[in-house]
Design an enzyme around this catalytic site. Structure first.
Site, mmCIF file in Angstrom:
data_model
loop_
_atom_site.group_PDB
_atom_site.id
_atom_site.type_symbol
_atom_site.label_atom_id
_atom_site.label_comp_id
_atom_site.label_asym_id
_atom_site.label_seq_id
_atom_site.Cartn_x
_atom_site.Cartn_y
_atom_site.Cartn_z
ATOM 1 N N SER A 97 69.680 16.134 19.815
ATOM 2 C CA SER A 97 68.908 17.311 20.211
ATOM 3 C C SER A 97 69.233 17.652 21.656
ATOM 4 O O SER A 97 69.601 16.769 22.445
ATOM 5 C CB SER A 97 67.407 17.032 20.091
ATOM 6 O OG SER A 97 66.642 18.057 20.697
ATOM 7 N N TYR A 99 60.593 11.783 22.748
ATOM 8 C CA TYR A 99 61.502 12.198 21.676
ATOM 9 C C TYR A 99 62.890 12.443 22.254
ATOM 10 O O TYR A 99 63.903 12.024 21.681
ATOM 11 C CB TYR A 99 60.955 13.470 21.025
ATOM 12 C CG TYR A 99 61.890 14.144 20.050
ATOM 13 C CD1 TYR A 99 62.036 13.656 18.752
ATOM 14 C CD2 TYR A 99 62.615 15.285 20.418
ATOM 15 C CE1 TYR A 99 62.889 14.286 17.845
ATOM 16 C CE2 TYR A 99 63.458 15.912 19.520
ATOM 17 C CZ TYR A 99 63.592 15.410 18.234
ATOM 18 O OH TYR A 99 64.446 16.039 17.355
ATOM 19 N N LYS A 134 66.582 10.784 21.374
ATOM 20 C CA LYS A 134 67.750 11.571 20.987
ATOM 21 C C LYS A 134 68.936 11.324 21.919
ATOM 22 O O LYS A 134 70.095 11.360 21.489
ATOM 23 C CB LYS A 134 67.380 13.056 20.948
ATOM 24 C CG LYS A 134 66.435 13.401 19.803
ATOM 25 C CD LYS A 134 67.145 13.201 18.487
ATOM 26 C CE LYS A 134 66.257 12.990 17.321
ATOM 27 N NZ LYS A 134 66.999 12.844 16.050
#
Length: 253
Positions: free
Chosen positions: A145, A158, A162
């Protein structure tokens, strides 16, 4: 076209009952691959696999929670039992149960994010890559991401997971390149999926996102599927260890 032909290839795509994962499975099937449809719910896996089979494609449903090592083992075992090999692995399934600053992320939430997104990918790659080696090579695509490329005040943990996945792809590319196995990652920007529904279905936030992106729109799942098809096919034969950013230009501004 031969450069994008996946005829006879066997592909596992995690998190492939909706969004980006489903779009990748559909495009792989159209390119000739046999696809394994996988997510946590067996009935949904069967539904998506049935839709593909009705179109004349080969699809195998296997329910799997990617944070569970035993279920990942079962995913690989069922694929090998059905089709005897694995040529392509797409690690797409991920979780993000919290939004907010890092100091408010509980230990439990941190462990869930890292366990599912990083450790699950680590486990699955370590199980699949030796099978690819037995078959003479293969391709791994890890869905990262743009949150892993820059700071973020609301999904920072998060983003850390990633970034770790992209680093894992680079290291696996170095380790397995001599065995004819390529490993790459994709860093999508904002894409219209259930995962990003809070942004894409809010008119004000969506317009803000569209205005700051050079192509003046948010992404669609098929936009990422096209990159995944490139990375799984002979068209990318000289590409490995890379993170391909597919964000409509958002990160260049």
């Amino acid at each position: 076209m031969s450069l994008f032909d996946l005829t006879g290839k066997v592909a596992i795509i995690t998190g492939s009952t909706k969004g980006i994962g489903k779009a990748i499975a559909e495009e792989y099937a159209k390119a000739g691959a046999k696809v394994v449809i996988s997510s946590r719910k067996a009935d949904v896996c069967e539904q998506v696999a049935s839709e593909l089979r009705e179109q004349g494609f080969e699809a195998l449903p296997v329910a799997c929670h990617v944070g569970d090592k035993a279920q990942l083992q079962n995913l690989v075992d069922q694929t090998l039992a059905a089709w005897g090999k694995i040529d392509i692995l797409v690690c797409n399934a991920a979780t993000n149960p919290v939004y907010g600053p890092t100091h408010k992320v509980s230990d439990e939430a941190f462990d869930k994010i890292m366990g599912t997104n990083v450790k699950g990918t680590f486990w699955l790659c370590n199980r699949v890559l030796p099978e690819m080696d037995k078959n003479g090579g293969g391709n791994v695509i890890i869905i990262s991401s743009i949150a892993g490329l820059r700071g973020n005040a609301t999904i920072g943990t998060y983003g850390v997971s990633k970034a770790a996945e992209a680093a894992l792809a680079r290291n696996l590319a170095v380790e397995w390149g001599p065995r004819n196995i390529r490993v790459n990652s994709i860093a999508p920007g904002l894409v219209r999926t259930d995962f990003a529904k809070a942004l894409t279905e809010d008119p004000v936030r969506r317009q803000r996102a569209e205005e700051r992106t050079p192509v003046r729109r948010i992404g669609e799942p098929v936009d990422i599927a096209g990159v995944a098809l490139f990375l799984a096919s002979p068209a990318s034969a000289y590409v490995t260890g890379q993170t391909i950013v597919a964000d409509g230009g958002e990160t260049i501004c």
